[in-house]
Design a protein around this motif. Structure first.
Motif, PDB file in Angstrom:
ATOM      1  N   GLY A  16      20.663   7.692 -66.917  1.00  0.00           N
ATOM      2  CA  GLY A  16      20.694   6.538 -66.027  1.00  0.00           C
ATOM      3  C   GLY A  16      21.220   5.275 -66.669  1.00  0.00           C
ATOM      4  O   GLY A  16      21.912   4.482 -66.024  1.00  0.00           O
ATOM      5  N   LEU A  17      20.889   5.077 -67.939  1.00  0.00           N
ATOM      6  CA  LEU A  17      21.281   3.835 -68.608  1.00  0.00           C
ATOM      7  C   LEU A  17      22.706   3.861 -69.132  1.00  0.00           C
ATOM      8  O   LEU A  17      23.417   2.849 -69.063  1.00  0.00           O
ATOM      9  N   ILE A  18      23.135   5.016 -69.655  1.00  0.00           N
ATOM     10  CA  ILE A  18      24.426   5.064 -70.351  1.00  0.00           C
ATOM     11  C   ILE A  18      25.378   6.111 -69.792  1.00  0.00           C
ATOM     12  O   ILE A  18      26.427   5.776 -69.249  1.00  0.00           O
ATOM     13  N   LYS A  19      25.024   7.385 -69.923  1.00  0.00           N
ATOM     14  CA  LYS A  19      25.972   8.457 -69.613  1.00  0.00           C
ATOM     15  C   LYS A  19      26.455   8.423 -68.174  1.00  0.00           C
ATOM     16  O   LYS A  19      27.635   8.676 -67.896  1.00  0.00           O
ATOM     17  N   ASN A  20      25.564   8.155 -67.221  1.00  0.00           N
ATOM     18  CA  ASN A  20      25.942   8.066 -65.807  1.00  0.00           C
ATOM     19  C   ASN A  20      25.548   6.700 -65.236  1.00  0.00           C
ATOM     20  O   ASN A  20      24.991   6.613 -64.141  1.00  0.00           O
ATOM     21  N   ASN A  21      25.829   5.658 -65.998  1.00  0.00           N
ATOM     22  CA  ASN A  21      25.477   4.315 -65.536  1.00  0.00           C
ATOM     23  C   ASN A  21      25.996   4.091 -64.110  1.00  0.00           C
ATOM     24  O   ASN A  21      27.173   4.357 -63.832  1.00  0.00           O
ATOM     25  N   PRO A  22      25.146   3.617 -63.196  1.00  0.00           N
ATOM     26  CA  PRO A  22      25.541   3.495 -61.783  1.00  0.00           C
ATOM     27  C   PRO A  22      26.793   2.672 -61.544  1.00  0.00           C
ATOM     28  O   PRO A  22      27.584   2.983 -60.642  1.00  0.00           O
ATOM     29  N   LEU A  23      26.999   1.639 -62.349  1.00  0.00           N
ATOM     30  CA  LEU A  23      28.154   0.761 -62.143  1.00  0.00           C
ATOM     31  C   LEU A  23      29.314   1.108 -63.053  1.00  0.00           C
ATOM     32  O   LEU A  23      30.450   1.296 -62.594  1.00  0.00           O
ATOM     33  N   PHE A  24      29.061   1.241 -64.342  1.00  0.00           N
ATOM     34  CA  PHE A  24      30.144   1.409 -65.307  1.00  0.00           C
ATOM     35  C   PHE A  24      30.683   2.829 -65.414  1.00  0.00           C
ATOM     36  O   PHE A  24      31.720   3.051 -66.030  1.00  0.00           O
ATOM     37  N   VAL A  25      29.976   3.799 -64.837  1.00  0.00           N
ATOM     38  CA  VAL A  25      30.456   5.187 -64.860  1.00  0.00           C
ATOM     39  C   VAL A  25      30.647   5.718 -63.440  1.00  0.00           C
ATOM     40  O   VAL A  25      31.720   6.200 -63.078  1.00  0.00           O
ATOM     41  N   LEU A  26      29.608   5.613 -62.616  1.00  0.00           N
ATOM     42  CA  LEU A  26      29.677   6.146 -61.251  1.00  0.00           C
ATOM     43  C   LEU A  26      30.349   5.190 -60.269  1.00  0.00           C
ATOM     44  O   LEU A  26      30.778   5.601 -59.194  1.00  0.00           O
ATOM     45  N   ALA A  27      30.438   3.913 -60.646  1.00  0.00           N
ATOM     46  CA  ALA A  27      31.071   2.880 -59.806  1.00  0.00           C
ATOM     47  C   ALA A  27      30.453   2.832 -58.403  1.00  0.00           C
ATOM     48  O   ALA A  27      31.157   2.713 -57.407  1.00  0.00           O
ATOM     49  N   LEU A  28      29.123   2.902 -58.341  1.00  0.00           N
ATOM     50  CA  LEU A  28      28.410   2.823 -57.062  1.00  0.00           C
ATOM     51  C   LEU A  28      27.988   1.380 -56.760  1.00  0.00           C
ATOM     52  O   LEU A  28      27.800   0.573 -57.665  1.00  0.00           O
ATOM     53  N   SER A  29      27.855   1.073 -55.475  1.00  0.00           N
ATOM     54  CA  SER A  29      27.384  -0.241 -55.020  1.00  0.00           C
ATOM     55  C   SER A  29      28.253  -1.384 -55.537  1.00  0.00           C
ATOM     56  O   SER A  29      27.744  -2.445 -55.926  1.00  0.00           O
ATOM     57  N   LEU A  30      29.561  -1.183 -55.527  1.00  0.00           N
ATOM     58  CA  LEU A  30      30.476  -2.213 -56.022  1.00  0.00           C
ATOM     59  C   LEU A  30      30.499  -3.449 -55.123  1.00  0.00           C
ATOM     60  O   LEU A  30      30.622  -4.574 -55.618  1.00  0.00           O
ATOM     61  N   THR A  31      30.391  -3.270 -53.812  1.00  0.00           N
ATOM     62  CA  THR A  31      30.499  -4.412 -52.897  1.00  0.00           C
ATOM     63  C   THR A  31      29.445  -5.478 -53.157  1.00  0.00           C
ATOM     64  O   THR A  31      29.793  -6.659 -53.328  1.00  0.00           O
ATOM     65  N   PRO A  32      28.149  -5.140 -53.225  1.00  0.00           N
ATOM     66  CA  PRO A  32      27.161  -6.181 -53.537  1.00  0.00           C
ATOM     67  C   PRO A  32      27.330  -6.758 -54.936  1.00  0.00           C
ATOM     68  O   PRO A  32      27.058  -7.936 -55.154  1.00  0.00           O
TER      69      PRO A  32
END
Length: 208
Positions: A16-32
């Motif tokens: 959650g923190l590094i390997k699949n970071n929500p923003l820097f890896v998965l690029a989720l929730s970019l709009t907010p």
């Protein structure tokens, strides 16, 4: 036994923190992220709200997944999300109406957050309550941390200064500021650069 348990939770946190970071890896929730990363107050408020909601949603899905049919899972998740977001909105209206107004539509949009829905469906729906709680915490902190990093860079690039822990710090003269960073395009550019840098360092770490 304890070492296996410890390693398992370290693995979840690392995901959650590094390997699949929500923003820097998965690029989720970019709009907010693009919308609220212009001030640290807004970024922390939204990021912390997402963190708490992720933990609770993951926990509820893990506890009740055996009683919910696959067809009703999305409905169940969205109902919990809508309730929690409504509670968060009411609390923020009471405690800080100005911040609530600044966040605008992006706080209620948490009710349909791709990040929360994705972890609830793919992880909490298949794991026990304790593992799901840790997963929600890891991805929530990963999102919060990434959002704060983007915000700090945007604020510094735009103003040449930053205030952390009530300590104002001037890094360079405002005349040299990158005013484009204060726009949605500038924010997207910063996120894209950070995404590329993060991915590069991650790949180098895996190759060693």
């Amino acid at each position: 036994m304890f070492n296996d348990f410890k390693e398992e939770f370290k693995h979840i946190l690392n995901q959650g923190l590094i390997k699949n970071n929500p923003l820097f890896v998965l690029a989720l929730s970019l709009t907010p992220v693009l919308a609220v990363s212009d001030t640290l107050e807004k970024a922390f408020a939204l990021g912390f709200t997402v963190l708490i909601i992720m933990i609770i949603v993951n926990l509820f899905v893990a506890l009740f997944r055996s009683k919910i049919s696959p067809e009703m899972l999305n409905v169940f998740i969205i109902l919990i999300l809508a309730f929690l977001v409504s509670v968060a909105e009411m609390m923020m209206q009471v405690r800080n109406l100005g911040l609530y107004q600044d966040l605008g539509i992006y706080l209620p949009l948490t009710a349909v957050s791709g990040l929360v829905l994705q972890r609830a469906r793919t992880y909490a729906n298949e794991h026990n309550a304790l593992h799901s709680l840790v997963d929600g915490f890891a991805y929530g902190v990963g999102f919060l941390g990434a959002l704060v990093i983007v915000t700090i860079i945007r604020v510094i690039a735009t103003t040449g200064s930053i205030t952390l822990l009530n300590i104002p710090m001037r890094l360079f003269d405002p005349v040299y500021s990158f005013s484009l960073a204060n726009t949605a395009f500038g924010a997207l550019l910063i996120v894209g650069l950070l995404l590329g840098i993060f991915k590069t360092f991650q790949q180098r770490g895996e190759s060693k």
